[in-house]
Design a protein around this motif. Structure first.
Motif, short mmCIF file in Angstrom:
data_model
loop_
_atom_site.label_atom_id
_atom_site.label_comp_id
_atom_site.label_asym_id
_atom_site.label_seq_id
_atom_site.Cartn_x
_atom_site.Cartn_y
_atom_site.Cartn_z
N PHE A 1 0.84 -1.19 0.00
CA PHE A 1 0.00 0.00 0.00
C PHE A 1 0.88 1.24 0.00
CE2 PHE A 1 -2.42 -3.46 1.66
CZ PHE A 1 -3.70 -3.27 1.16
N LEU A 2 0.27 2.36 -0.41
CA LEU A 2 0.97 3.64 -0.45
C LEU A 2 0.23 4.64 0.42
CD1 LEU A 2 1.64 3.92 -4.30
CD2 LEU A 2 3.19 3.04 -2.54
N ALA A 3 0.96 5.25 1.35
CA ALA A 3 0.42 6.36 2.13
C ALA A 3 0.87 7.64 1.44
CB ALA A 3 0.96 6.32 3.56
N LEU A 4 -0.07 8.39 0.93
CA LEU A 4 0.25 9.62 0.20
C LEU A 4 0.39 10.77 1.19
CD1 LEU A 4 -2.14 9.24 -2.86
CD2 LEU A 4 0.16 8.32 -2.51
N ILE A 5 1.43 11.55 1.02
CA ILE A 5 1.72 12.66 1.93
C ILE A 5 0.95 13.90 1.51
CG2 ILE A 5 3.56 14.11 2.87
CD1 ILE A 5 3.61 11.08 3.66
N ALA A 6 0.35 14.57 2.47
CA ALA A 6 -0.42 15.78 2.18
C ALA A 6 0.49 16.85 1.59
CB ALA A 6 -1.06 16.31 3.46
N PRO A 7 0.05 17.50 0.51
CA PRO A 7 0.87 18.56 -0.11
C PRO A 7 1.26 19.63 0.90
CG PRO A 7 -1.02 18.02 -1.50
CD PRO A 7 -1.23 17.30 -0.19
N HIS A 8 2.47 20.12 0.77
CA HIS A 8 2.99 21.23 1.59
C HIS A 8 3.21 20.85 3.06
CE1 HIS A 8 1.43 23.00 -1.99
NE2 HIS A 8 0.23 23.23 -1.52
N SER A 9 3.11 19.57 3.42
CA SER A 9 3.24 19.23 4.83
C SER A 9 4.64 18.74 5.21
CB SER A 9 2.21 18.16 5.21
OG SER A 9 2.49 16.92 4.58
N TYR A 10 5.35 18.09 4.30
CA TYR A 10 6.66 17.50 4.63
C TYR A 10 7.67 18.58 4.99
CZ TYR A 10 11.03 14.88 4.03
OH TYR A 10 12.25 14.30 4.22
N LEU A 11 8.40 18.36 6.08
CA LEU A 11 9.41 19.32 6.51
C LEU A 11 10.53 18.57 7.22
CD1 LEU A 11 10.01 22.40 6.52
CD2 LEU A 11 9.01 22.48 8.82
N GLU A 12 11.76 18.75 6.74
CA GLU A 12 12.90 18.11 7.38
C GLU A 12 13.30 18.88 8.63
OE1 GLU A 12 16.05 17.34 4.60
OE2 GLU A 12 14.64 16.59 3.11
N PHE A 13 13.79 18.15 9.60
CA PHE A 13 14.23 18.76 10.84
C PHE A 13 15.46 19.64 10.59
CE2 PHE A 13 12.43 15.15 13.69
CZ PHE A 13 11.16 15.66 13.50
N ASP A 14 15.52 20.73 11.31
CA ASP A 14 16.70 21.60 11.24
C ASP A 14 17.90 20.89 11.83
OD1 ASP A 14 17.82 24.39 10.83
OD2 ASP A 14 18.24 24.10 12.96
N GLN A 15 17.66 20.11 12.87
CA GLN A 15 18.70 19.28 13.49
C GLN A 15 18.14 17.87 13.58
OE1 GLN A 15 19.74 21.09 17.34
NE2 GLN A 15 18.80 22.97 16.57
N PHE A 16 18.86 16.90 13.02
CA PHE A 16 18.41 15.52 13.13
C PHE A 16 18.41 15.12 14.61
CE2 PHE A 16 20.42 15.11 8.72
CZ PHE A 16 19.25 15.53 8.11
N VAL A 17 17.40 14.40 15.02
CA VAL A 17 17.23 14.06 16.43
C VAL A 17 17.74 12.65 16.67
CG1 VAL A 17 15.56 13.79 18.30
CG2 VAL A 17 15.23 15.59 16.59
N PRO A 18 18.68 12.46 17.60
CA PRO A 18 19.25 11.13 17.82
C PRO A 18 18.23 10.15 18.41
CG PRO A 18 19.98 12.65 19.52
CD PRO A 18 19.26 13.48 18.49
N ARG A 19 18.54 8.89 18.27
CA ARG A 19 17.63 7.84 18.73
C ARG A 19 17.49 7.86 20.25
NH1 ARG A 19 20.92 6.76 14.72
NH2 ARG A 19 20.06 5.90 12.80
N LEU A 20 18.60 8.18 20.93
CA LEU A 20 18.59 8.27 22.40
C LEU A 20 18.82 9.71 22.80
CD1 LEU A 20 20.79 5.17 23.35
CD2 LEU A 20 18.31 5.26 23.06
N TRP A 21 18.10 10.15 23.81
CA TRP A 21 18.29 11.50 24.36
C TRP A 21 18.63 11.35 25.84
CZ3 TRP A 21 18.90 15.90 21.86
CH2 TRP A 21 18.86 17.10 22.57
#
Length: 307
Positions: free
Chosen positions: A72-92
């Motif tokens: 199946f394909l989950a279609l992403i809503a237009p204009h919604s995708y945004l990459e993080f300014d800082q990638f967030v590590p798996r552990l905090w």
């Protein structure tokens, strides 16, 4: 509705294009259907790379994958995708950011839910991860990033903290996040001239151009961006420049741009300077849209910046 974490690997057998579509098997269908209309966070597993949690998007709808039984394909809503300014590590601070991945003592769990490619995400976990990746004060940080006269008192001022979902949908905030990610991906170097110019205060003289404008269905993904000098940005937006199907050759509308201007503004080989990370290279689909809908389409409005 429910929020999710979606696992994404660039070399996976699943044909994901994070800003457009998420490809998944039937085993996750119920969870993904429940999340339609809500937000998801993309996650890169340890063996795939260092990014951890790296982007956020909203699910629009789910459809069967054409020609592929059980997918199946989950279609992403237009204009919604945004990459993080800082990638967030798996552990905090030594603990997983997702409640479902923590033992009672806070230590990371192994096996089970950790291996799931689609995981439900409590609201509190979603807000925390997004706030780490897209801080509330991002606009203020960018506005004063190269300000040598910024005082300590100003740095201590707390910005008005908008709710997470309001930040994700506010155009000014998204523009800042897009600009920062695109310029960083290109090393603050113009993709068409190859020049890396900075003013006296250290501010980079390069802009972030959308290849396919947001108002025409484009996203705020780095793959829909080019780092360009102000003049080349103007030319690109007005169809005087584009990029060929080989994803490297710069196309010039020769009947509208004088030869001496080309020689002064573009790299001698007329090749695009792409990001070091292939995952940030411009999308072939976005470049094709620009060639077919913008390049060479009529005369540019306003006087040419080269005089």
């Amino acid at each position: 509705m429910v929020k999710l974490v979606l696992m994404h690997k660039a070399d996976s057998i699943y044909e994901d294009e994070p800003e457009v579509v998420y490809d998944f098997p039937r085993s996750y269908l119920k969870s993904v259907q429940e999340a339609v209309g809500d937000w998801v966070i993309y996650y890169e597993p340890v063996k795939a790379g260092p990014r951890g949690y790296f982007a956020v998007a909203r699910l629009d709808r789910v459809i069967p994958k054409p020609g592929t039984e059980g997918r199946f394909l989950a279609l992403i809503a237009p204009h919604s995708y945004l990459e993080f300014d800082q990638f967030v590590p798996r552990l905090w601070q030594g603990e997983p950011l997702e409640q479902a991945l923590r033992n009672a003592d806070g230590s990371p769990r192994s096996g089970g839910s950790v291996q799931l490619a689609v995981r439900r995400l409590p609201e509190a976990d979603f807000n925390r991860i997004v706030s780490l990746g897209l801080p509330a004060d991002l606009e203020d940080r960018e506005a004063h990033r190269y300000d040598p006269h910024r005082t300590e008192a100003a740095e201590d001022m707390q910005p008005f903290e908008r709710p997470v979902l309001e930040r994700l949908t506010r155009r000014p905030y998204r523009e800042v996040a897009f600009r920062r990610r695109v310029r960083e991906a290109y090393g603050y170097r113009c993709a068409m001239s190859g020049l890396q110019l900075r003013n006296g205060g250290g501010r980079p003289e390069v802009q972030a151009a959308h290849i396919r404008p947001v108002e025409h269905g484009g996203s705020d993904a780095v793959r829909n961006g080019l780092a360009l000098s102000a003049t080349l940005h103007w030319m690109f937006d007005r169809g005087l420049l584009s990029v060929a199907e080989d994803m490297q050759t710069i196309l010039v509308s020769r009947n509208k741009v004088p030869g001496d201007v080309v020689a002064r503004l573009l790299s001698p080989d007329c090749k695009l300077h792409r990001p070091a990370d292939p995952r940030s290279h411009p999308s072939a689909a976005n470049l094709r849209w620009h060639r077919e809908n913008v390049f060479g389409q009529g005369a540019p409005d306003g006087p040419a910046p080269w005089g």
